[in-house]
Enzyme design. Structure first.
Site, PDB file in Angstrom:
ATOM      1  N   LYS A 108       0.855  -1.108  -0.053  1.00 46.08           N
ATOM      2  CA  LYS A 108      -0.045   0.028   0.169  1.00 46.08           C
ATOM      3  C   LYS A 108       0.761   1.159  -0.060  1.00 46.08           C
ATOM      4  O   LYS A 108       0.338   2.243  -0.676  1.00 46.08           O
ATOM      5  CB  LYS A 108      -0.904   0.086   1.243  1.00 46.08           C
ATOM      6  CG  LYS A 108      -0.366  -0.288   2.743  1.00 46.08           C
ATOM      7  CD  LYS A 108      -0.951  -1.191   3.333  1.00 46.08           C
ATOM      8  CE  LYS A 108      -0.100  -1.700   4.456  1.00 46.08           C
ATOM      9  NZ  LYS A 108      -0.241  -2.991   5.111  1.00 46.08           N
ATOM     10  N   VAL A 135      -5.602  -3.462   0.657  1.00 44.45           N
ATOM     11  CA  VAL A 135      -6.519  -3.010   1.775  1.00 44.45           C
ATOM     12  C   VAL A 135      -7.405  -4.195   2.242  1.00 44.45           C
ATOM     13  O   VAL A 135      -8.004  -4.830   1.582  1.00 44.45           O
ATOM     14  CB  VAL A 135      -7.475  -2.072   0.632  1.00 44.45           C
ATOM     15  CG1 VAL A 135      -8.484  -1.351   1.922  1.00 44.45           C
ATOM     16  CG2 VAL A 135      -6.743  -0.995   0.229  1.00 44.45           C
ATOM     17  N   LYS A 208      -4.282   3.082   3.188  1.00 44.35           N
ATOM     18  CA  LYS A 208      -5.551   2.132   2.641  1.00 44.35           C
ATOM     19  C   LYS A 208      -6.644   3.108   2.191  1.00 44.35           C
ATOM     20  O   LYS A 208      -7.384   3.008   1.066  1.00 44.35           O
ATOM     21  CB  LYS A 208      -6.018   1.221   3.612  1.00 44.35           C
ATOM     22  CG  LYS A 208      -4.789   0.110   3.924  1.00 44.35           C
ATOM     23  CD  LYS A 208      -5.265  -0.547   5.001  1.00 44.35           C
ATOM     24  CE  LYS A 208      -4.081  -1.766   5.607  1.00 44.35           C
ATOM     25  NZ  LYS A 208      -4.201  -2.564   6.694  1.00 44.35           N
TER      26      LYS A 208
END
Ligand code: HSE
Length: 443
Positions: A108, A135, A208
């Site tokens: 991420k 995520v 995220k």
């Protein structure tokens, strides 16, 4: 492109997630091959220390110490970038995409820092970048936003996106233990990032949130354009008072888009969530997300948000999409194109100004217990047009100090910031006030 008879998968990095992917790809290979109608080969693996003992056994002939060799190997169709970080991982990703390969990643931080560059490289080289595991661990939220909910524009997405913080807050609430003890437990169980501040200061959640905002709205919101607050200052006092007021405390990402003003805001903060909401009972290392679309209404997603197996499930989901793409030429919707569709054209999306981002607020103040202190506090709040809804006073650590718990009526981020600055100047306020938002969501 001719269709390969065997799909060769290369691994760059074989840490916790990589070993989970290897374990489940090997263990369920026959089932996966039957479902996909393709043969899969775990072809080559780049690790830093080949001799290191691991939970999975890799044939010595498949090991290399050179991830770029895996990323550029002409025989490799799918590159799993599971190195982490943004330096070597970025080089590996760009090298593979330049050769038209499909890269699958859980990274991420890389996506948030270099998403635009990565998608441009994929377009230029004819490759693809899949990132379901970045995520909410095992929850297929990216697939849901990108495919299942493609008909929708998203007015609000909020969720619990960090398993470590949710575990800590749950343990504090259920067991009455301190923040420090709950954090130590979370680390012992292997939930936290190597740098735990990423979790507890809210940055992991912010990364995220940026990815979800990109998918939903087609723009990359930088973490310094968000409001990001972590859970490090939450105490048993807050947990207990929140419970008395009918709330649980959750670290939430909240992404809101006003389609009339075309304003977007992304924030991450501990939130008092009314007990009646489903997400208020998403506990432990679980994640939960509520997505409100203009067509589907609100849909909820709950599942394990961290750990080897849940993350491996998401990586393998992407590998399966990659196999379908390689064998049938049928692509999943390319993420940044999907985002543009959702955004209704991304031109003109503005970040919402702080005065338009509202909520009710919870404030905990440690104060001198003297005549006139409450009046001073009320004066600062009135000056900033923040209306008090309730006040609770408790005796505190010393004989002449007290803890005040205030809740406010609806206000906004600009007014509450000015209030905090004003309160900090009062001699009677002994430390920086703790501010929590109250999440008055309908679901
Ligand atoms: N440290 C992260 C979490 C791992 O606790 O959710 C998954 O991104």
């Amino acid at each position: 492109m001719s269709k390969p008879s065997v799909i060769n998968i290369g691994f760059c990095g074989l840490g916790t997630v990589g070993q989970g992917v290897w374990k489940h790809l090997s263990g369920n290979r026959a089932l996966l091959e039957a479902r996909l109608g393709s043969k899969l080969e775990l072809y080559r693996v780049a690790v830093r220390h080949p001799a290191k003992a691991r939970g999975v056994k890799i044939p010595a002939g498949k090991l290399t110490t050179d991830p770029l060799a895996v990323a550029t190997d002409p025989a490799v169709h799918i590159v799993c970038e599971l190195i982490g970080g943004t330096t070597l991982a970025r080089d590996v990703t760009l090298a593979a995409l330049a050769q038209g390969k499909i890269v699958v990643s859980a990274n991420k931080a890389l996506l948030c820092g270099f998403g635009a560059e990565i998608f441009a490289a994929a377009r230029k080289g004819g490759g693809h970048y899949f990132f379901e595991a970045s995520v909410a661990g095992g929850i297929p939220i990216i697939k849901a936003l990108r495919e299942g909910l493609i008909a929708n524009r998203f007015g609000r997405i909020y969720g619990i996106l960090n398993g470590t913080c949710n575990y800590i807050l749950t343990r504090m609430e259920r067991e009455g233990i301190s923040y420090a003890d709950a954090l130590a437990e979370a680390k012992r169980l292997g939930y936290a990032e190597a740098d735990e501040s990423l979790d507890v200061q809210g940055w992991d959640t912010a990364h995220k949130a940026a990815i979800l905002a990109f998918l939903a709205h087609g723009v990359w919101v930088k973490t310094d354009q968000m409001l990001v607050e972590g859970i490090t200052r939450i105490t048993q006092t807050d947990i207990v008072h929140a419970a008395q007021l009918g709330y649980g405390i959750k670290l939430l990402a909240v992404i809101t888009r006003n389609f009339e003003t075309n304003q977007l805001f992304v924030r991450v903060h501990p939130t008092l969530l009314p007990r009646r909401l489903v997400l208020a009972s998403v506990d432990g290392v679980f994640n939960g997300i509520a997505v409100t679309g203009d067509v589907a209404g609100t849909t909820l997603y709950i599942g394990c948000g961290a750990g080897q197996d849940a993350t491996a499930s998401a990586v393998i989901g992407d590998i399966a999409d990659a196999v379908t793409l390689l064998t049938s030429g049928k692509s999943v919707v390319v993420p940044d194109e999907a985002a543009a569709i959702h955004a209704g054209g991304r031109q003109g999306v503005q970040l919402a100004p702080l005065e338009s981002v509202g909520s009710r607020y919870y404030l905990r103040l440690e104060v001198r217990d003297q005549p006139g202190v409450l009046a001073q506090i009320a004066t600062v709040m009135a000056r900033n047009r923040v209306s008090i809804e309730s006040v609770i006073q408790r005796g505190n650590r010393g004989p002449e100090t007290a803890t005040l718990i205030l809740t406010t009526h609806q206000s906004n981020e600009q007014a509450i910031r000015a209030t905090l600055a004003g309160l900090a100047q009062l001699d009677s306020v002994l430390e920086a006030p703790l501010l929590l938002r109250i999440g008055d969501f309908d679901e």
